[in-house]
Design a protein around this motif. Structure first.
Motif, PDB file in Angstrom:
ATOM      1  N   LEU A 112      -3.895  12.518 -17.265  1.00  0.00           N
ATOM      2  CA  LEU A 112      -5.293  12.259 -16.950  1.00  0.00           C
ATOM      3  C   LEU A 112      -5.399  11.441 -15.665  1.00  0.00           C
ATOM      4  O   LEU A 112      -6.286  11.654 -14.839  1.00  0.00           O
ATOM      5  CB  LEU A 112      -5.928  11.506 -18.122  1.00  0.00           C
ATOM      6  N   LEU A 113      -4.453  10.521 -15.505  1.00  0.00           N
ATOM      7  CA  LEU A 113      -4.406   9.676 -14.316  1.00  0.00           C
ATOM      8  C   LEU A 113      -2.972   9.616 -13.820  1.00  0.00           C
ATOM      9  O   LEU A 113      -2.046   9.408 -14.609  1.00  0.00           O
ATOM     10  CB  LEU A 113      -4.887   8.258 -14.651  1.00  0.00           C
ATOM     11  N   GLU A 114      -2.783   9.812 -12.523  1.00  0.00           N
ATOM     12  CA  GLU A 114      -1.475   9.688 -11.893  1.00  0.00           C
ATOM     13  C   GLU A 114      -1.571   8.734 -10.705  1.00  0.00           C
ATOM     14  O   GLU A 114      -2.510   8.834  -9.908  1.00  0.00           O
ATOM     15  CB  GLU A 114      -0.963  11.040 -11.403  1.00  0.00           C
ATOM     16  N   VAL A 115      -0.611   7.849 -10.619  1.00  0.00           N
ATOM     17  CA  VAL A 115      -0.489   6.964  -9.466  1.00  0.00           C
ATOM     18  C   VAL A 115       0.816   7.317  -8.772  1.00  0.00           C
ATOM     19  O   VAL A 115       1.880   7.284  -9.396  1.00  0.00           O
ATOM     20  CB  VAL A 115      -0.495   5.478  -9.890  1.00  0.00           C
ATOM     21  N   LYS A 116       0.731   7.681  -7.497  1.00  0.00           N
ATOM     22  CA  LYS A 116       1.894   8.172  -6.773  1.00  0.00           C
ATOM     23  C   LYS A 116       2.199   7.274  -5.576  1.00  0.00           C
ATOM     24  O   LYS A 116       1.362   7.134  -4.666  1.00  0.00           O
ATOM     25  CB  LYS A 116       1.657   9.613  -6.291  1.00  0.00           C
ATOM     26  N   ASP A 117       3.379   6.651  -5.598  1.00  0.00           N
ATOM     27  CA  ASP A 117       3.863   5.831  -4.491  1.00  0.00           C
ATOM     28  C   ASP A 117       2.808   4.832  -4.018  1.00  0.00           C
ATOM     29  O   ASP A 117       2.578   4.661  -2.815  1.00  0.00           O
ATOM     30  CB  ASP A 117       4.316   6.715  -3.331  1.00  0.00           C
ATOM     31  N   LEU A 118       2.179   4.157  -4.968  1.00  0.00           N
ATOM     32  CA  LEU A 118       1.098   3.215  -4.654  1.00  0.00           C
ATOM     33  C   LEU A 118       1.644   1.952  -3.998  1.00  0.00           C
ATOM     34  O   LEU A 118       2.597   1.338  -4.488  1.00  0.00           O
ATOM     35  CB  LEU A 118       0.335   2.842  -5.926  1.00  0.00           C
ATOM     36  N   LYS A 119       1.019   1.573  -2.894  1.00  0.00           N
ATOM     37  CA  LYS A 119       1.367   0.333  -2.199  1.00  0.00           C
ATOM     38  C   LYS A 119       0.087  -0.456  -1.926  1.00  0.00           C
ATOM     39  O   LYS A 119      -0.911   0.116  -1.477  1.00  0.00           O
ATOM     40  CB  LYS A 119       2.095   0.620  -0.884  1.00  0.00           C
ATOM     41  N   VAL A 120       0.144  -1.746  -2.214  1.00  0.00           N
ATOM     42  CA  VAL A 120      -0.951  -2.652  -1.880  1.00  0.00           C
ATOM     43  C   VAL A 120      -0.344  -3.840  -1.157  1.00  0.00           C
ATOM     44  O   VAL A 120       0.327  -4.676  -1.768  1.00  0.00           O
ATOM     45  CB  VAL A 120      -1.724  -3.119  -3.128  1.00  0.00           C
ATOM     46  N   HIS A 121      -0.536  -3.894   0.142  1.00  0.00           N
ATOM     47  CA  HIS A 121      -0.004  -4.968   0.972  1.00  0.00           C
ATOM     48  C   HIS A 121      -1.164  -5.776   1.547  1.00  0.00           C
ATOM     49  O   HIS A 121      -2.134  -5.198   2.049  1.00  0.00           O
ATOM     50  CB  HIS A 121       0.844  -4.410   2.120  1.00  0.00           C
ATOM     51  N   PHE A 122      -1.059  -7.094   1.454  1.00  0.00           N
ATOM     52  CA  PHE A 122      -2.090  -7.974   1.984  1.00  0.00           C
ATOM     53  C   PHE A 122      -1.588  -8.616   3.273  1.00  0.00           C
ATOM     54  O   PHE A 122      -0.536  -9.264   3.268  1.00  0.00           O
ATOM     55  CB  PHE A 122      -2.454  -9.055   0.972  1.00  0.00           C
ATOM     56  N   PRO A 123      -2.312  -8.450   4.376  1.00  0.00           N
ATOM     57  CA  PRO A 123      -1.843  -9.018   5.646  1.00  0.00           C
ATOM     58  C   PRO A 123      -1.933 -10.541   5.653  1.00  0.00           C
ATOM     59  O   PRO A 123      -2.872 -11.130   5.097  1.00  0.00           O
ATOM     60  CB  PRO A 123      -2.796  -8.403   6.678  1.00  0.00           C
ATOM     61  N   VAL A 124      -0.946 -11.172   6.253  1.00  0.00           N
ATOM     62  CA  VAL A 124      -0.944 -12.625   6.458  1.00  0.00           C
ATOM     63  C   VAL A 124      -1.174 -12.882   7.941  1.00  0.00           C
ATOM     64  O   VAL A 124      -0.423 -12.388   8.787  1.00  0.00           O
ATOM     65  CB  VAL A 124       0.396 -13.249   6.009  1.00  0.00           C
ATOM     66  N   LYS A 125      -2.233 -13.618   8.241  1.00  0.00           N
ATOM     67  CA  LYS A 125      -2.600 -13.844   9.631  1.00  0.00           C
ATOM     68  C   LYS A 125      -2.580 -15.322   9.960  1.00  0.00           C
ATOM     69  O   LYS A 125      -2.735 -16.172   9.078  1.00  0.00           O
ATOM     70  CB  LYS A 125      -3.994 -13.261   9.911  1.00  0.00           C
ATOM     71  N   GLU A 126      -2.398 -15.621  11.241  1.00  0.00           N
ATOM     72  CA  GLU A 126      -2.466 -17.003  11.708  1.00  0.00           C
ATOM     73  C   GLU A 126      -3.286 -17.034  12.992  1.00  0.00           C
ATOM     74  O   GLU A 126      -3.420 -16.027  13.702  1.00  0.00           O
ATOM     75  CB  GLU A 126      -1.078 -17.585  11.938  1.00  0.00           C
ATOM     76  N   GLY A 127      -3.803 -18.218  13.276  1.00  0.00           N
ATOM     77  CA  GLY A 127      -4.672 -18.360  14.432  1.00  0.00           C
ATOM     78  C   GLY A 127      -6.100 -18.578  13.987  1.00  0.00           C
ATOM     79  O   GLY A 127      -6.528 -18.092  12.931  1.00  0.00           O
TER      80      GLY A 127
END
Length: 376
Positions: free
Chosen positions: A37-52
């Motif tokens: 019913l639901l498929e998750v394929k090669d899921l990536k969740v990346h949160f950027p880290v910033k400075e300045g």
């Protein structure tokens, strides 16, 4: 179009609902109950880290989820377990697109919704429900229980009159064991267990196919936990819902799940049918988790070999090279720092990712943590 699910009173004057589901045919070898019913394929969740301050630049990425593959079929419960910080909740939130995926596919009823926005995303979310961990923080304190439960009905236009709206809200409250006369009360007037029941009723209101349950009982007393778990199981039996059940408590997961996936630092390290994973854990991390589960037999508890993991889970900002578990693994070798293991079949539906397993077949691998092959 996504599949349609209709909840209706089973008979006049009854507070129980029945469900009929129509799911469109999709291409592929699996059909009907066998098709995910639901498929998750090669899921990536990346949160950027910033400075300045004025001019910001990206200095790194927090890899909360990094190449996760999973699926769930109608009427099935997939248990997702792991330590805090392993990425379980982020997976659940990404499925509903409460967190935007960095890469990968989210396939619901045969349609990839990962790029959907606006009206199309709202339509997809009608088929997805979520119960959050905090039964108080997830409810708007300015809204009554009836308005909280009825909000999805308004958003998705599921009732055509005020009388039908009030009737459906009363049905949903009754369905989760609450008196419909409580509809005028506010969240602070309920107990923790009652608030979680409101959360379940709200998730059911949109007539979902899949529900993500993010540690729905971890904040409740043990006696209340049992009541909520029984409610969740009864609703699944009644409506044929598919669950993704996220939890720390391995005993609860074993009680409710059909299959189990074990996560560590954004990756799934072992997956399989419940009894396959619990009775014959293959990955060292799974073995350590199960060794920490207490038993009711004091004699067995004293003689049991406990695997104690040293240190804390590494930062997803700078994960270890090779196997992400190697810094805490009791059987790690030098080779573990060079090879990123992929999930490989152990037996049946059971798969694990450890190069030291006797089932593991060596294949050409990319070196380093940034070049993970897709899990089957």
């Amino acid at each position: 179009m996504l599949g349609a699910r209709e909840y209706q009173p089973s008979n006049a004057g009854s507070d129980r609902l029945t469900v009929t589901t129509t799911t469109p045919n999709t291409s592929g070898s699996e059909t009907g109950a066998d098709a995910p019913l639901l498929e998750v394929k090669d899921l990536k969740v990346h949160f950027p880290v910033k400075e300045g301050f004025i001019i910001q630049r990206e200095v790194g990425q927090i890899k909360a989820v990094d190449g996760v593959n999973l699926h769930v079929r109608p009427g099935e419960t997939l248990g997702l377990v792991g330590e805090s910080g392993s990425g379980k909740t982020t997976v659940g939130r990404a499925i509903l697109k409460l967190e935007e995926p960095t890469a990968g596919q989210i396939v619901l009823n045969g349609e990839d919704i990962s790029d959907w926005k606006g009206t199309r995303l709202r339509e997809a979310r009608r088929h997805l429900g979520m119960v959050f961990q905090d039964p108080f923080g997830s409810l708007n304190p300015r809204m009554s229980a009836g308005n909280l439960v009825g909000e999805p009905l308004k958003i998705h236009g599921l009732t055509d009159s005020k009388s039908a709206y009030r009737r459906r809200v009363a049905e949903l409250l009754s369905l989760v064991g609450l008196n419909p006369q409580m509809a005028g009360r506010y969240p602070h007037e309920f107990s923790g267990g009652q608030r979680q029941r409101i959360g379940v009723a709200r998730a059911l209101a949109s007539q979902p196919d899949v529900m993500v349950l993010d540690e729905p009982v971890s904040a409740l007393d043990v006696s209340i936990q049992a009541q909520v778990i029984n409610l969740i199981k009864d609703l699944q039996d009644q409506f044929g819902l598919a669950y993704i059940f996220i939890a720390h408590d391995l005993s609860v997961v074993r009680n409710i799940s059909d299959r189990v996936a074990v996560m560590y630092l954004g990756k799934i390290v072992e997956t399989g049918a419940r009894d396959e994973v619990y009775n014959n854990p293959k990955h060292p991390y799974t073995q350590a988790l199960l060794s920490a589960v207490p038993t009711a037999d004091p004699v067995l508890e004293r003689t049991r070999n406990r695997i104690v993991l040293e240190g804390d889970i590494p930062s997803p900002l700078n994960p270890p090279s090779g196997c992400v578990f190697r810094t805490r693994c009791p059987v790690a070798t030098e080779e573990c720092s060079e090879i990123l293991p992929e999930l490989q079949n152990v037996e049946g539906t059971h798969s694990a990712a450890c190069i030291n397993g006797d089932w593991y077949k060596r294949t050409p691998q990319a070196v380093g943590a940034d070049s993970a092959p897709s899990a089957p």
